[in-house]
Design a protein around this motif. Structure first.
Motif, PDB file in Angstrom:
ATOM      1  N   UNK A   1       0.812  -1.225   0.000  1.00  0.00           N
ATOM      2  CA  UNK A   1       0.000   0.000   0.000  1.00  0.00           C
ATOM      3  C   UNK A   1       0.842   1.270   0.000  1.00  0.00           C
ATOM      4  N   UNK A   2       2.125   1.160   0.336  1.00  0.00           N
ATOM      5  CA  UNK A   2       2.995   2.340   0.297  1.00  0.00           C
ATOM      6  C   UNK A   2       3.302   2.747  -1.141  1.00  0.00           C
ATOM      7  N   UNK A   3       3.118   1.817  -2.070  1.00  0.00           N
ATOM      8  CA  UNK A   3       3.346   2.108  -3.487  1.00  0.00           C
ATOM      9  C   UNK A   3       1.996   2.440  -4.121  1.00  0.00           C
ATOM     10  N   UNK A   4       1.628   3.705  -4.057  1.00  0.00           N
ATOM     11  CA  UNK A   4       0.285   4.118  -4.462  1.00  0.00           C
ATOM     12  C   UNK A   4       0.097   4.113  -5.973  1.00  0.00           C
ATOM     13  N   UNK A   5       1.119   4.514  -6.715  1.00  0.00           N
ATOM     14  CA  UNK A   5       0.962   4.667  -8.160  1.00  0.00           C
ATOM     15  C   UNK A   5       1.066   3.326  -8.871  1.00  0.00           C
ATOM     16  N   UNK A   6       0.202   3.101  -9.864  1.00  0.00           N
ATOM     17  CA  UNK A   6       0.269   1.854 -10.625  1.00  0.00           C
ATOM     18  C   UNK A   6       1.443   1.861 -11.597  1.00  0.00           C
ATOM     19  N   UNK A   7       1.799   0.666 -12.076  1.00  0.00           N
ATOM     20  CA  UNK A   7       2.868   0.521 -13.064  1.00  0.00           C
ATOM     21  C   UNK A   7       2.253   0.223 -14.422  1.00  0.00           C
ATOM     22  N   UNK A   8       2.513   1.068 -15.434  1.00  0.00           N
ATOM     23  CA  UNK A   8       1.957   0.817 -16.772  1.00  0.00           C
ATOM     24  C   UNK A   8       2.794  -0.218 -17.519  1.00  0.00           C
ATOM     25  N   UNK A   9       2.130  -1.223 -18.098  1.00  0.00           N
ATOM     26  CA  UNK A   9       2.824  -2.259 -18.861  1.00  0.00           C
ATOM     27  C   UNK A   9       2.039  -2.524 -20.140  1.00  0.00           C
ATOM     28  N   UNK A  10       2.724  -2.507 -21.269  1.00  0.00           N
ATOM     29  CA  UNK A  10       2.078  -2.701 -22.571  1.00  0.00           C
ATOM     30  C   UNK A  10       1.590  -4.129 -22.741  1.00  0.00           C
ATOM     31  N   UNK A  11       0.534  -4.271 -23.540  1.00  0.00           N
ATOM     32  CA  UNK A  11       0.023  -5.598 -23.870  1.00  0.00           C
ATOM     33  C   UNK A  11       0.918  -6.243 -24.916  1.00  0.00           C
ATOM     34  N   UNK A  12       1.278  -7.483 -24.661  1.00  0.00           N
ATOM     35  CA  UNK A  12       2.092  -8.244 -25.602  1.00  0.00           C
ATOM     36  C   UNK A  12       1.228  -9.167 -26.456  1.00  0.00           C
ATOM     37  N   UNK A  13       0.292  -9.863 -25.824  1.00  0.00           N
ATOM     38  CA  UNK A  13      -0.637 -10.724 -26.551  1.00  0.00           C
ATOM     39  C   UNK A  13      -2.023 -10.603 -25.941  1.00  0.00           C
ATOM     40  N   UNK A  14      -3.030 -10.815 -26.779  1.00  0.00           N
ATOM     41  CA  UNK A  14      -4.423 -10.738 -26.364  1.00  0.00           C
ATOM     42  C   UNK A  14      -5.139 -11.984 -26.874  1.00  0.00           C
ATOM     43  N   UNK A  15      -5.602 -12.835 -25.960  1.00  0.00           N
ATOM     44  CA  UNK A  15      -6.388 -14.016 -26.338  1.00  0.00           C
ATOM     45  C   UNK A  15      -7.818 -13.774 -25.894  1.00  0.00           C
ATOM     46  N   UNK A  16      -8.602 -13.163 -26.796  1.00  0.00           N
ATOM     47  CA  UNK A  16      -9.953 -12.743 -26.421  1.00  0.00           C
ATOM     48  C   UNK A  16     -10.852 -13.924 -26.104  1.00  0.00           C
ATOM     49  N   UNK A  17     -10.733 -15.005 -26.868  1.00  0.00           N
ATOM     50  CA  UNK A  17     -11.583 -16.167 -26.635  1.00  0.00           C
ATOM     51  C   UNK A  17     -11.370 -16.794 -25.270  1.00  0.00           C
ATOM     52  N   UNK A  18     -10.124 -16.780 -24.793  1.00  0.00           N
ATOM     53  CA  UNK A  18      -9.794 -17.361 -23.496  1.00  0.00           C
ATOM     54  C   UNK A  18      -9.848 -16.334 -22.371  1.00  0.00           C
ATOM     55  N   UNK A  19      -9.990 -15.055 -22.740  1.00  0.00           N
ATOM     56  CA  UNK A  19     -10.082 -14.007 -21.732  1.00  0.00           C
ATOM     57  C   UNK A  19      -8.790 -13.736 -20.996  1.00  0.00           C
ATOM     58  N   UNK A  20      -7.642 -13.958 -21.696  1.00  0.00           N
ATOM     59  CA  UNK A  20      -6.353 -13.756 -21.035  1.00  0.00           C
ATOM     60  C   UNK A  20      -5.497 -12.758 -21.805  1.00  0.00           C
ATOM     61  N   UNK A  21      -4.567 -12.138 -21.082  1.00  0.00           N
ATOM     62  CA  UNK A  21      -3.669 -11.128 -21.629  1.00  0.00           C
ATOM     63  C   UNK A  21      -2.247 -11.464 -21.220  1.00  0.00           C
ATOM     64  N   UNK A  22      -1.307 -11.154 -22.101  1.00  0.00           N
ATOM     65  CA  UNK A  22       0.102 -11.374 -21.784  1.00  0.00           C
ATOM     66  C   UNK A  22       0.831 -10.043 -21.683  1.00  0.00           C
ATOM     67  N   UNK A  23       1.608  -9.905 -20.632  1.00  0.00           N
ATOM     68  CA  UNK A  23       2.453  -8.743 -20.433  1.00  0.00           C
ATOM     69  C   UNK A  23       3.904  -9.207 -20.397  1.00  0.00           C
ATOM     70  N   UNK A  24       4.778  -8.493 -21.078  1.00  0.00           N
ATOM     71  CA  UNK A  24       6.215  -8.770 -20.994  1.00  0.00           C
ATOM     72  C   UNK A  24       6.882  -7.481 -20.520  1.00  0.00           C
ATOM     73  N   UNK A  25       7.616  -7.565 -19.422  1.00  0.00           N
ATOM     74  CA  UNK A  25       8.142  -6.351 -18.794  1.00  0.00           C
ATOM     75  C   UNK A  25       9.561  -6.566 -18.289  1.00  0.00           C
ATOM     76  N   UNK A  26      10.242  -5.450 -18.104  1.00  0.00           N
ATOM     77  CA  UNK A  26      11.581  -5.457 -17.525  1.00  0.00           C
ATOM     78  C   UNK A  26      11.494  -5.047 -16.056  1.00  0.00           C
ATOM     79  N   UNK A  27      12.226  -5.738 -15.194  1.00  0.00           N
ATOM     80  CA  UNK A  27      12.274  -5.369 -13.785  1.00  0.00           C
ATOM     81  C   UNK A  27      13.167  -4.140 -13.638  1.00  0.00           C
ATOM     82  N   UNK A  28      12.558  -3.035 -13.211  1.00  0.00           N
ATOM     83  CA  UNK A  28      13.299  -1.776 -13.077  1.00  0.00           C
ATOM     84  C   UNK A  28      13.164  -1.166 -11.680  1.00  0.00           C
TER      85      UNK A  28
END
Length: 261
Positions: free
Chosen positions: A47-74
């Protein structure tokens, strides 16, 4: 298109390369309306980290209702995400941003040139899948740690590689690889760091090819209220009344000729 805030379930987290992670999330309401080029805001459990982290969508599987995010640890936030386990839940907001305009390629039979560098590479995967073969993809890596390359090669009919150390493909950057491979097309889509986008814009102007670029910038609110993530534009913004565009709200995708880099 309306954004949703929900608790998404983590289905997998895997390490792709040093400091690079892939996360699949189950979020059917978001996946149903998401398009390539958009992003999610992810909230930390701390809760001390109030601001969200924006991450781009890598893949979108609409039929399965899932999303893939690929991110770098910074930082602490992305490090927390990299250590999550299947079954855990995470609060997310999305889909956010405007995404890439793709109908011109899909409906008119035009050939797209996709250009990505570093962590700007992941958004190109879903874009390649949407175009179904009408694609030349140019990607730039630091070295031979070429995350997502096999998946990109499967999705596009031509993939050109540049590495800074020359270990694979052209030694240099993506523009060097474009010149060496004599790459051309009808429309450009690009995502990556600003110096790369500056080169993409200059090349597309020389070739007289329209270019859509996705801007990378640190964000705070992610919904256009705080004006923390702005880029300089040729036109005056209706919201701020100055030559600025909000990357999270007006973008992150812009027509290159409209933005000063």
């Amino acid at each position: 298109m309306s954004k949703k805030q929900c608790m998404a379930k983590v289905t997998s987290v895997t390490k792709l390369a040093e400091g690079i992670f892939s996360m699949w999330l189950s979020a059917p309401e978001i996946a149903e309306q998401a398009v390539p080029g958009q992003f999610l805001s992810l909230y930390c459990k701390d809760k001390d980290k109030l601001l969200p982290r924006p991450i781009s969508l890598c893949e979108i599987e609409r039929g399965e209702g899932v999303l893939r995010l690929v991110f770098r640890v910074v930082g602490a936030g992305t490090e927390e995400f990299s250590k999550m386990n299947p079954g855990e839940e995470i609060k997310v907001l999305g889909p956010l941003g405007n995404g890439f305009p793709i109908e011109e390629v899909k409906n008119a039979g035009k050939r797209a040139v996709l250009i990505g560098g570093g962590i700007g590479i992941p958004p190109l995967l879903q874009l390649s899948k949407e175009f179904q073969g009408q694609v030349t993809t140019v990607v730039g890596y630091r070295n031979s740690d070429t995350f997502l390359l096999k998946e990109l090669e499967k999705a596009a009919d031509c993939v050109v590689i540049a590495t800074e150390d020359g270990s694979i493909g052209t030694k240099g950057n993506v523009i060097d690889a474009i010149h060496e491979g004599q790459i051309t097309g009808d429309i450009v889509y690009s995502c990556g760091p600003t110096p790369m986008l500056r080169g993409v814009k200059a090349w597309s102007e020389e070739e007289k090819i329209p270019a859509w670029i996705s801007m990378e910038e640190k964000m705070a609110c992610g919904i256009g209220a705080c004006l923390a993530c702005v880029c300089q534009s040729k036109d005056i913004d209706d919201h701020s009344k100055v030559h600025n565009k909000r990357i999270c709200k007006d973008g992150p995708v812009f027509l290159a000729e409209e933005i000063e880099l």
